[in-house]
Design a protein around this motif. Structure first.
Motif, PDB file in Angstrom:
ATOM      1  N   PRO A   1      25.730  41.293  48.144  1.00  0.00           N
ATOM      2  CA  PRO A   1      26.621  39.914  47.469  1.00  0.00           C
ATOM      3  C   PRO A   1      28.344  40.164  46.525  1.00  0.00           C
ATOM      4  O   PRO A   1      27.983  41.084  45.435  1.00  0.00           O
ATOM      5  CB  PRO A   1      25.501  39.298  46.541  1.00  0.00           C
ATOM      6  CG  PRO A   1      24.937  40.227  45.481  1.00  0.00           C
ATOM      7  CD  PRO A   1      24.498  41.727  47.115  1.00  0.00           C
ATOM      8  N   LYS A   2      28.849  39.634  46.784  1.00  0.00           N
ATOM      9  CA  LYS A   2      30.238  39.314  46.695  1.00  0.00           C
ATOM     10  C   LYS A   2      30.348  38.757  45.732  1.00  0.00           C
ATOM     11  O   LYS A   2      30.626  37.624  46.038  1.00  0.00           O
ATOM     12  CB  LYS A   2      31.420  39.139  48.058  1.00  0.00           C
ATOM     13  CG  LYS A   2      31.125  41.066  48.173  1.00  0.00           C
ATOM     14  CD  LYS A   2      31.982  40.237  50.170  1.00  0.00           C
ATOM     15  CE  LYS A   2      32.091  41.993  50.767  1.00  0.00           C
ATOM     16  NZ  LYS A   2      32.561  41.968  51.774  1.00  0.00           N
ATOM     17  N   ILE A   3      30.777  38.555  44.711  1.00  0.00           N
ATOM     18  CA  ILE A   3      31.201  37.505  43.119  1.00  0.00           C
ATOM     19  C   ILE A   3      32.398  38.172  43.102  1.00  0.00           C
ATOM     20  O   ILE A   3      32.678  39.316  42.590  1.00  0.00           O
ATOM     21  CB  ILE A   3      30.021  37.303  42.647  1.00  0.00           C
ATOM     22  CG1 ILE A   3      30.122  38.529  41.439  1.00  0.00           C
ATOM     23  CG2 ILE A   3      28.773  36.987  43.203  1.00  0.00           C
ATOM     24  CD1 ILE A   3      28.850  38.608  40.498  1.00  0.00           C
ATOM     25  N   GLY A   4      33.425  36.995  41.810  1.00  0.00           N
ATOM     26  CA  GLY A   4      34.956  38.084  41.644  1.00  0.00           C
ATOM     27  C   GLY A   4      34.223  38.611  40.312  1.00  0.00           C
ATOM     28  O   GLY A   4      33.290  37.808  39.634  1.00  0.00           O
ATOM     29  N   GLU A   5      35.041  39.015  39.446  1.00  0.00           N
ATOM     30  CA  GLU A   5      34.654  39.251  38.168  1.00  0.00           C
ATOM     31  C   GLU A   5      34.582  37.889  37.357  1.00  0.00           C
ATOM     32  O   GLU A   5      34.204  38.487  36.587  1.00  0.00           O
ATOM     33  CB  GLU A   5      36.591  39.759  37.694  1.00  0.00           C
ATOM     34  CG  GLU A   5      36.823  41.099  38.819  1.00  0.00           C
ATOM     35  CD  GLU A   5      37.423  41.793  38.170  1.00  0.00           C
ATOM     36  OE1 GLU A   5      38.488  41.963  36.673  1.00  0.00           O
ATOM     37  OE2 GLU A   5      37.832  42.938  39.173  1.00  0.00           O
TER      38      GLU A   5
END
Length: 569
Positions: free
Chosen positions: A247-251
């Motif tokens: 899963p790609k999530i932002g910082e």
């Protein structure tokens, strides 16, 4: 041999699977099939609570049970999505997802992986004791409020009305004001499903009631033409076997994900270890709590990586597994395989499943969490536990699940600090004809030693209550008056003390010395004695530190005898 033992500790399946007999395997396979009949519809229903597609609940059941079977130590624990984890997951993710369905699913997977990592850290650091971090009355109140919140959120499915928003009270008011638009057919389906499950639970407890209502619900949709009466169904579920994805999530989301996951993990640890310990005790074997945390961590990481949601050790699935005769984790492996078969071949059969049936399954699964009997028990005890439970319950209903959890943890800390900062104490006297010293307030026959005050704090003495203890001793010394020659402090309830407490004892000694009163100590633990030695306080006591109260009293009487003889002369 040593290497094999080490491997079996890290990967427990290598220890029990080779020794599994055919008779045991046959029993476990049958149990696994029965459990799958419960967990498949429950997994779909809990996915609805979490706000994700039904297949994500099935992915969780598939991976959670399989991975836990490899690394876990409980023979009956069913590790799947649970009502509490699903509700807390929705409460955490919904504000972050900003009404974007794709982002919502990604965040669910991210939170699941974060929870898995936290479980692993807790297991490696041997933090199994964290399961006791929330007191039982607070946890009971929190879970009760959680159950009511889940139930009211299922009302729109059971009544055929639009869904509501806000906390429990807002949603309850929405339900009450929507009575006029209730769909009677939907209500009939939901009420019939709930009634069927409860009746089967009483009359035929070994029958998988959840599976029965699932089949009846699917058949009734076509048989009674429910589509003509506006009864909503699950519809087509487009899913295949889970695939690996990160899963790609932002910082910016990372901190929120991990902080939110801490609260969920805290509740799941308490829930899972309670279930595992309950059935381990029933079946006479031991679990390894820290290995359980590692197994739960790996199960959650696998679930998150393959598109699932948070898993935990649910009591209902575990109880069903035990009731079905499970004796090893082969039962959950079997259940996991049947979930996989469902994903591969059986999902089209769920197309005509009424949403009201899924809502009924959720209500049936969580209603036992609204444990009125335990609250009545707390009220009978008159210890104040009932007010703590009710405060936690109302916090969840008013603030929501995650804020309610934070409140519950804070309430636990407040109750703990209040209890520790106000310890009970006893003045001791000797029972006639013995060397036993007891609380004179409880034993009227106990005799106080003339000229000696024997004081015992009935709890650990530390920085938060040191001044209270000092002030209490000052009161007792003033009340005793001139005849008082010595104070004997029994520290058996304090295995350790801190610097604040040490300074308080030094101040007490100085005040007593100024008044011509000696200070004695008894039942001092070795760590406290060592601290006395390092600080120089031990030298100031001039040997007035004794192993037991009776020895200290004998020393006091021996010291007073020459003074008495001198006065008589």
């Amino acid at each position: 041999m040593r290497t094999r033992r080490a491997v079996s500790q890290l990967v427990p399946i290598t220890g029990w699977l080779p020794r599994c007999s055919w008779n045991t395997a046959r029993t476990d396979i049958v149990a696994g099939i029965a459990v799958a009949g419960l967990l498949i519809p429950e997994g779909m229903a809990y996915a609805g609570i979490a706000g994700v597609p039904p297949q994500m609940g099935l992915y969780s059941a598939l991976l959670g049970m399989f991975v836990y079977a490899i690394f876990g130590t409980s023979r009956q624990l069913a590790v799947t999505s649970t009502s509490s984890s699903a509700a807390m997951l929705a409460a955490l993710v919904a504000p972050l997802a900003l009404a974007d369905p794709t982002r919502y699913k990604v965040l669910v997977s991210a939170v699941t992986i974060a929870a898995g990592l936290l479980f692993l850290v807790a297991g490696v650091l041997k933090l199994g004791v964290v399961s006791e971090f929330i007191s039982k009355p607070v946890l009971k109140g929190f879970v009760f409020g959680l159950a009511l919140t889940i139930i009211v959120k299922q009302a729109h499915k059971l009544l055929g009305i639009p869904g509501g928003q806000g906390n429990f009270f807002h949603q309850s008011w929405h339900v009450l004001t929507s009575i006029a638009v209730v769909n009677p057919w939907t209500l009939g389906v939901g009420a019939g499903a709930i009634l069927t499950m409860f009746l089967l639970g009483v009359l035929a407890p070994r029958v998988p009631s959840v599976l029965v209502v699932l089949v009846l619900g699917i058949l009734s949709f076509s048989g009674f033409g429910l589509e003509r009466h506006g009864v909503e169904v699950v519809g087509t579920i487009r899913a295949a076997m889970p695939s690996l994805s990160w899963p790609k999530i932002g910082e910016d989301d990372l901190a929120d994900v991990f902080i939110g996951a801490i609260g969920i993990v805290l509740v799941l640890i308490a829930e899972a270890l309670a279930a595992a310990r309950t059935f381990a005790a029933k079946n006479k074997y031991e679990i390894v709590p820290n290995q359980e945390l590692c197994a739960m961590g790996l199960a959650n990481i696998a679930s998150g990586l393959f598109g699932g949601m948070i898993v935990g050790g649910g009591m209902s699935g575990t109880a069903a597994n035990d009731a079905a005769g499970a004796r090893t984790r082969l039962s959950t492996v079997t259940a996991s395989m049947f979930v996989g078969l469902t994903l591969a071949f059986l999902l089209p059969f769920f197309r005509n499943l009424p949403e009201a049936v899924l809502g009924a399954i959720v209500v049936h699964a969580v209603v036992h969490l609204a444990d009125v009997g335990t609250l009545k028990y707390y009220a009978r005890l008159r210890t104040g536990s009932i007010w703590v439970s009710l405060a936690a319950l109302l916090a969840v209903l008013q603030m929501g699940i995650l804020k309610g959890l934070i409140f519950a943890v804070g309430l636990t800390l407040i109750v703990l600090m209040r209890k520790l900062s106000s310890p009970q104490d006893s003045v001791l006297g000797r029972l006639p004809g013995s060397q036993s010293f007891v609380d004179v307030a409880r034993y009227s026959e106990a005799e106080q030693i003339p000229g000696l005050l024997i004081f015992r704090p009935n709890g650990i003495v530390f920085f938060a209550n040191a001044n209270r203890v000092l002030n209490r001793l000052r009161e007792l010394v003033r009340a005793a008056g001139k005849p008082l020659r010595a104070v004997l402090l029994n520290l058996e309830a304090s295995p350790e003390i801190d610097v604040t407490c040490l300074e308080m004892l030094g101040q007490l000694r100085n005040e007593l010395q100024d008044s011509g009163i000696d200070l004695y100590f008894a039942r001092v633990a070795d760590p406290v004695r060592d601290l006395f030695g390092r600080s120089g306080f031990l030298k100031q006591l001039d040997g007035r530190l004794f192993r037991g109260v009776d020895v200290a009293v004998a020393a006091f009487l021996g010291a007073m005898q020459p003074q008495a003889q001198a006065r008589s002369a």
